[in-house]
Structure formats: structure tokens, C-alpha cells
Design an enzyme around this catalytic site. Structure first.
Site, PDB file in Angstrom:
ATOM      1  N   LYS A   1      -3.239  -3.991   9.564  1.00 30.86           N
ATOM      2  CA  LYS A   1      -1.618  -3.981   9.059  1.00 30.86           C
ATOM      3  C   LYS A   1      -1.053  -3.354  10.249  1.00 30.86           C
ATOM      4  CE  LYS A   1       1.462  -1.877   5.716  1.00 30.86           C
ATOM      5  NZ  LYS A   1       1.375  -1.227   4.421  1.00 30.86           N
TER       6      LYS A   1
ATOM      7  N   ASP B   1       0.209   3.233  -5.089  1.00 29.56           N
ATOM      8  CA  ASP B   1      -0.897   3.777  -5.996  1.00 29.56           C
ATOM      9  C   ASP B   1      -1.915   3.919  -4.962  1.00 29.56           C
ATOM     10  OD1 ASP B   1      -2.582   4.100  -7.982  1.00 29.56           O
ATOM     11  OD2 ASP B   1      -2.884   1.914  -8.645  1.00 29.56           O
TER      12      ASP B   1
ATOM     13  N   SER C   1       0.249   3.718  10.401  1.00 30.46           N
ATOM     14  CA  SER C   1       0.926   4.653   9.837  1.00 30.46           C
ATOM     15  C   SER C   1       1.444   5.724  10.730  1.00 30.46           C
ATOM     16  CB  SER C   1       0.120   5.640   8.692  1.00 30.46           C
ATOM     17  OG  SER C   1       1.058   6.791   8.484  1.00 30.46           O
TER      18      SER C   1
ATOM     19  N   ASN D   1       4.252  -2.210   8.729  1.00 31.36           N
ATOM     20  CA  ASN D   1       4.387  -0.945   8.110  1.00 31.36           C
ATOM     21  C   ASN D   1       5.802  -0.334   8.313  1.00 31.36           C
ATOM     22  OD1 ASN D   1       3.351   1.836   7.005  1.00 31.36           O
ATOM     23  ND2 ASN D   1       1.452   1.152   7.919  1.00 31.36           N
TER      24      ASN D   1
ATOM     25  N   ALA E   1       0.960  -1.164   0.065  1.00 31.35           N
ATOM     26  CA  ALA E   1      -0.171  -0.142   0.062  1.00 31.35           C
ATOM     27  C   ALA E   1       0.801   1.384  -0.036  1.00 31.35           C
ATOM     28  CB  ALA E   1      -0.786   0.075   1.296  1.00 31.35           C
TER      29      ALA E   1
ATOM     30  N   ASN F   1      -5.801   0.009   8.177  1.00 33.67           N
ATOM     31  CA  ASN F   1      -4.537   0.530   8.286  1.00 33.67           C
ATOM     32  C   ASN F   1      -4.602   1.269   9.991  1.00 33.67           C
ATOM     33  OD1 ASN F   1      -1.977   1.435   8.285  1.00 33.67           O
ATOM     34  ND2 ASN F   1      -2.096   2.696   6.611  1.00 33.67           N
TER      35      ASN F   1
ATOM     36  N   ASN G   1       9.096   8.356   4.827  1.00 33.39           N
ATOM     37  CA  ASN G   1       8.163   9.286   4.488  1.00 33.39           C
ATOM     38  C   ASN G   1       7.119   9.767   5.399  1.00 33.39           C
ATOM     39  OD1 ASN G   1       5.272   8.227   4.077  1.00 33.39           O
ATOM     40  ND2 ASN G   1       6.576   6.439   4.078  1.00 33.39           N
TER      41      ASN G   1
ATOM     42  N   ASN H   1       2.161   8.701  10.407  1.00 29.47           N
ATOM     43  CA  ASN H   1       1.986  10.037  10.008  1.00 29.47           C
ATOM     44  C   ASN H   1       0.634  10.623  10.073  1.00 29.47           C
ATOM     45  OD1 ASN H   1       4.917  10.001   9.067  1.00 29.47           O
ATOM     46  ND2 ASN H   1       4.055   8.771   7.461  1.00 29.47           N
ATOM     47  N   THR H   2      -0.212  10.014  11.001  1.00 27.81           N
ATOM     48  CA  THR H   2      -1.485  10.666  11.072  1.00 27.81           C
ATOM     49  C   THR H   2      -1.599  10.621  12.925  1.00 27.81           C
ATOM     50  OG1 THR H   2      -2.737   9.768   9.284  1.00 27.81           O
ATOM     51  CG2 THR H   2      -3.748  10.192  11.084  1.00 27.81           C
TER      52      THR H   2
ATOM     53  N   ASN I   1      -6.724  -0.457   1.075  1.00 31.70           N
ATOM     54  CA  ASN I   1      -6.178  -0.332   2.364  1.00 31.70           C
ATOM     55  C   ASN I   1      -6.884   0.807   2.721  1.00 31.70           C
ATOM     56  OD1 ASN I   1      -4.373   1.111   4.155  1.00 31.70           O
ATOM     57  ND2 ASN I   1      -2.805  -0.590   3.935  1.00 31.70           N
TER      58      ASN I   1
ATOM     59  N   GLY J   1       1.473  11.052   5.091  1.00 35.78           N
ATOM     60  CA  GLY J   1       0.039  11.914   5.971  1.00 35.78           C
ATOM     61  C   GLY J   1      -1.257  11.462   5.115  1.00 35.78           C
ATOM     62  N   PHE J   2      -1.274  10.412   4.520  1.00 31.25           N
ATOM     63  CA  PHE J   2      -2.229   9.840   3.792  1.00 31.25           C
ATOM     64  C   PHE J   2      -2.908  10.808   2.707  1.00 31.25           C
ATOM     65  CE2 PHE J   2      -3.852   6.757   7.392  1.00 31.25           C
ATOM     66  CZ  PHE J   2      -2.809   6.116   7.198  1.00 31.25           C
TER      67      PHE J   2
HETATM   68  C1  LIG Z   1       6.512   6.782   0.422  1.00 33.07           C
HETATM   69  C2  LIG Z   1       5.690   5.622   1.094  1.00 33.07           C
HETATM   70  C3  LIG Z   1       4.483   5.548   1.213  1.00 33.07           C
HETATM   71  C4  LIG Z   1       3.656   4.786   1.885  1.00 33.07           C
HETATM   72  N1  LIG Z   1       2.161   4.835   2.246  1.00 33.07           N
HETATM   73  C5  LIG Z   1       1.641   3.889   3.071  1.00 33.07           C
HETATM   74  C6  LIG Z   1       0.023   4.093   3.009  1.00 33.07           C
HETATM   75  O1  LIG Z   1      -0.419   4.622   2.572  1.00 33.07           O
HETATM   76  N2  LIG Z   1      -0.392   2.957   3.568  1.00 33.07           N
HETATM   77  C7  LIG Z   1       0.112   1.906   4.120  1.00 33.07           C
HETATM   78  O2  LIG Z   1      -0.389   0.810   4.636  1.00 33.07           O
HETATM   79  N3  LIG Z   1       1.485   1.757   3.993  1.00 33.07           N
HETATM   80  C8  LIG Z   1       2.143   2.754   3.426  1.00 33.07           C
HETATM   81  N4  LIG Z   1       3.564   2.537   3.404  1.00 33.07           N
HETATM   82  C9  LIG Z   1       4.277   1.370   3.830  1.00 33.07           C
HETATM   83  C10 LIG Z   1       4.807   0.333   2.933  1.00 33.07           C
HETATM   84  O3  LIG Z   1       3.101  -0.352   2.301  1.00 33.07           O
HETATM   85  C11 LIG Z   1       5.326  -0.799   3.442  1.00 33.07           C
HETATM   86  O4  LIG Z   1       4.404  -1.283   4.546  1.00 33.07           O
HETATM   87  C12 LIG Z   1       6.637  -0.729   3.991  1.00 33.07           C
HETATM   88  O5  LIG Z   1       7.048   0.403   3.241  1.00 33.07           O
HETATM   89  C13 LIG Z   1       7.580  -1.488   4.197  1.00 33.07           C
HETATM   90  O6  LIG Z   1       7.684  -2.298   3.108  1.00 33.07           O
HETATM   91  P1  LIG Z   1       9.061  -1.978   2.085  1.00 33.07           P
HETATM   92  O7  LIG Z   1      10.411  -1.942   3.090  1.00 33.07           O
HETATM   93  O8  LIG Z   1       9.052  -2.968   0.949  1.00 33.07           O
HETATM   94  O9  LIG Z   1       8.970  -0.313   1.825  1.00 33.07           O
HETATM   95  C14 LIG Z   1       4.383   3.732   2.348  1.00 33.07           C
HETATM   96  C15 LIG Z   1       5.667   3.400   2.448  1.00 33.07           C
HETATM   97  C16 LIG Z   1       6.538   4.317   1.651  1.00 33.07           C
HETATM   98  C17 LIG Z   1       7.641   4.349   1.435  1.00 33.07           C
END
Ligand SMILES: Cc1cc2nc3c(=O)[nH]c(=O)nc-3n(C[C@H](O)[C@H](O)[C@H](O)COP(=O)(O)O)c2cc1C
Length: 345
Positions: A233, A79, A194, A262, A76, A191, A125, A196-197, A158, A128-129
Site C-alpha cells: 500500500k 476495523d 502511513s 493511503n 484499512a 503498509n 488522522n 504517522n509512524t 494489513n 499512529g497504528f
Molecule cells: C482515521 C483513519 C485511520 C486510518 N488508518 C489506516 C491504517 O491503519 N492503515 C492503512 O493502511 N490505512 C489507514 N487509513 C487510510 C485508509 O485506509 C485509506 O487509504 C485513505 O483514508 C483513503 O481513502 P478514503 O479517502 O476513502 O478515506 C486510515 C484512514 C483514516 C481516515
């Protein structure tokens, strides 16, 4: 130079000079565009996005009503608004998790809010959704599902809490998103992890989580007229006891499973959550604990620091059934999902 080495070299020399969020927006737009046309989809599928001729998951993996073409999915956050699903599919992902979306559309935090950390092979990152809202995503998924090709892709949605909604009203906020999205999604993910909220991660305590998950499951099942596979998550920063408590809650509520993990706030690099290589060890530990707590019947989607075949195998050894990738896709490039999909068993 071998083909697989070209992108990392490009990433280091060129792509990392572009602002991280600009590069992200451009990439998702390009993938979305490529996914809109049969010739470009075919080209991607025939080159980087080849998947095994026989699904690597011959038995239905997890609770989905259908088989997956591979066990490697897009995590997540990349996209968020579901604009590039067909393109991601053509790149070789076996399933695509869109979102996080919230009940109300929101702009997210101020920029800059995305950073690269090549010295630790990670990203950071504080988005913040930023998203166009659950209703907008639902409309897009509905359109996707109106085509045969769009129906063929396994898509998870998600959902998170809108920033303007107080934590005490979180149940209704999640429920709205679940209601509008359930019909169009193969699975839903709540979720609560995160960083960031403000206040969101406090919802990981089982007393806060129980009413959210119970209501989301009930509302989603009603809206879709079927049992919707529901996941939660979680963050890698949860204490071991809290991971165990989430596993027990997942069993109690008969959830489909857990997505772990996450991003982490256990760093001193600045605001936001870190992803990529720094997560590898803890994400696997969390997955191992979850497997102990959940037993065999439930699905664990392992995510965190997977950027190679060895990483993928280690996550499966820890107990994951399915895998997801985010940072590795950014740093290793568009051939990673297809490569993992072909090789991971
Ligand atoms: C730029 C960025 C934005 C993300 N946004 C979300 C999000 O909106 N919702 C979510 O559940 N996880 C979000 N994630 C977390 C990823 O889905 C994943 O759980 C996390 O990055 C660990 O996987 P990775 O090490 O392969 O990146 C985000 C990660 C990154 C780097």
C-alpha cells in the site's frame, strides 16, 4: 427527505459534534455488535446492506481463491483489530481489510489524533497504528474462520511496523505479523505509507521495500501452505518515478498487486494524513500510473476519496480492479457500501 440524505444531514448536525475518535469507536462497536447476531445481520443485509443477487464479479476478480460478492471493500484502519468484520459484511462491503496491526500491540499517538474537515469534505488522522497486535488479530480471525459465516467473508490483513522497532529491523517485524496472520487471511497488505509512524514512509524506496516484501511473501506462503496474495500500500505523495519503481518491483517479485492510496501529507491543516475528497485526483493519477507499470495481470485496489457512484466509476476508469472506501463511509453513512456494491460494475 430521501433516505440517502438523512445520514449526511445527521452527520453535519449531530455526529460532527461528538469527538471524531469517540464517534469512530462507538460506530465500530455498534457495527461489531450488530454483526454478532443473526437477526441484526439479516436486518442490515435486507435494508442498507443489500448486495446484487448475482455477484458483480462473475469472473474471479484478482488473485483471491474465490469470488467476491462485490468489488467495493472497506479500507484499512477502520476495523483495525477485526472486531466488526461480520457487521461490515452485513452492511454490504464485498471484502473487509482489517488492520493496520503491528507485531507488537501499541497505543498509538496521544489524543486528539482524528479530526473532521467538512469544509474540504475530508478527514485527517494521526492515529499512529493504535492496535492490539498481530497475535491478537490472528486469534480473532481464527475464531471467525471457525464458523461457516466467518469463512465466507473475504478478509485482508494489513500489517505495519511497530513503533518501537527501528527501521533497520523492519523486515523481522513485518515477517512476524505475516507469519501469524497468513493462514487466516485471503490476502495481506504491507503498509509502508502511513504518515504517522516515524520513518515508515522511507520504506517505500524499492531498496528498503524489496527485502520486506520478499520475506513477507516467503514467510506467509510457508505459514499458510499456499501462495498468499500480497499487496503493497503506497502513499499519494510518492513522486511519479517512485510510483513507477514500486510497480516494477511488484512485477519483479510477482506480487498480487498494489493498494493505492493511503492518506496525504500534502496539506497545511496540522498533523497527520488527510483522506476523502482532497485525495480524489491524485489517487486516480497514481492508479493510472500503476496500471501502466503493472500491465493487466495484477490487481490494483483503488482507494482515496470515493464517496459516490461517479467517484467509483472514475477510479475503475483509471485502472483499478477493486475499490475501497473509508472517509466516504464516515461522511455519507452506512448505506454507501451497499449502494456502491449494487451499482458499480
Ligand atoms: C482515521 C483513519 C485511520 C486510518 N488508518 C489506516 C491504517 O491503519 N492503515 C492503512 O493502511 N490505512 C489507514 N487509513 C487510510 C485508509 O485506509 C485509506 O487509504 C485513505 O483514508 C483513503 O481513502 P478514503 O479517502 O476513502 O478515506 C486510515 C484512514 C483514516 C481516515
Amino acid at each position: 427527505m430521501p433516505a440517502d440524505a438523512i445520514y449526511p444531514a445527521l452527520y453535519r448536525s449531530l455526529i460532527s459534534r461528538i469527538d471524531a475518535e469517540d464517534a469512530h469507536v462507538l460506530a465500530v462497536r455498534a457495527i461489531g455488535w450488530a454483526g454478532r447476531f443473526e437477526p441484526t445481520r439479516r436486518l442490515l443485509r435486507a435494508t442498507v446492506g443489500r448486495r446484487p443477487a448475482v455477484p458483480v464479479a462473475p469472473a474471479p476478480h484478482g488473485p483471491f481463491a474465490r469470488q467476491l460478492p462485490s468489488i467495493v471493500g472497506l479500507a484499512a484502519g477502520m476495523d483495525k483489530n477485526g472486531t466488526a468484520i461480520l457487521g461490515m459484511d452485513a452492511l454490504g462491503f464485498g471484502f473487509v481489510e482489517v488492520g493496520t496491526v503491528t507485531a507488537r500491540p501499541q497505543p498509538g499517538n496521544d489524543r486528539p489524533r482524528a479530526w473532521r474537515h467538512p469544509e474540504i469534505d475530508g478527514l485527517r488522522n494521526a492515529m499512529g497504528f493504535n492496535n492490539s497486535g498481530a497475535d491478537d488479530l490472528a486469534a480473532r480471525l481464527r475464531e471467525l474462520r471457525s464458523t461457516r459465516r466467518g469463512r465466507a467473508v473475504v478478509v485482508g490483513a494489513n500489517i505495519g511496523k511497530s513503533k518501537v522497532t527501528p527501521v533497520k529491523d523492519a523486515v523481522a517485524d513485518y515477517a512476524h505479523s505475516a507469519r501469524v496472520l497468513a493462514r487466516w487471511a485471503d490476502y495481506l497488505v504491507v503498509n509502508v505509507s502511513s504518515p504517522n509512524t516515524p520513518g515508515l514512509r522511507s520504506l517505500q524506496s524499492v531498496d528498503s521495500l524489496r527485502p520486506i516484501l520478499a520475506e513477507v511473501q516467503a514467510v506467509a506462503d510457508r505459514a499458510a501452505h499456499r501462495r498468499i496474495p500480497l499487496f503493497v500500500k503506497i502513499a499519494p505523495d510518492l513522486a511519479d518515478d517512485d510510483v513507477d519503481a514500486v510497480a516494477a518491483l511488484a512485477v519483479e517479485l510477482d506480487l498480487a498487486g498494489v493498494v493505492a492510496t493511503n492518506t496525504t501529507i500534502d496539506h497545511d491543516l496540522g498533523a497527520g494524513g488527510v483522506s476523502g475528497a482532497p485525495l480524489t485526483t491524485r489517487s486516480r493519477e497514481v492508479v493510472r500510473r500503476l496500471r501502466d507499470g503493472l500491465g493487466q495481470g495484477r490487481t490494483i485496489i483503488g482507494v482515496g476519496g470515493i464517496s459516490s457512484l461517479d467517484d467509483a466509476r472514475d477510479m475503475l476508469d483509471a485502472g483499478a480492479d477493486l475499490l475501497q472506501v473509508y472517509s466516504g463511509f464516515v461522511t455519507r453513512g452506512p448505506s454507501l457500501p451497499g449502494r456502491l456494491s449494487r451499482l458499480v460494475r
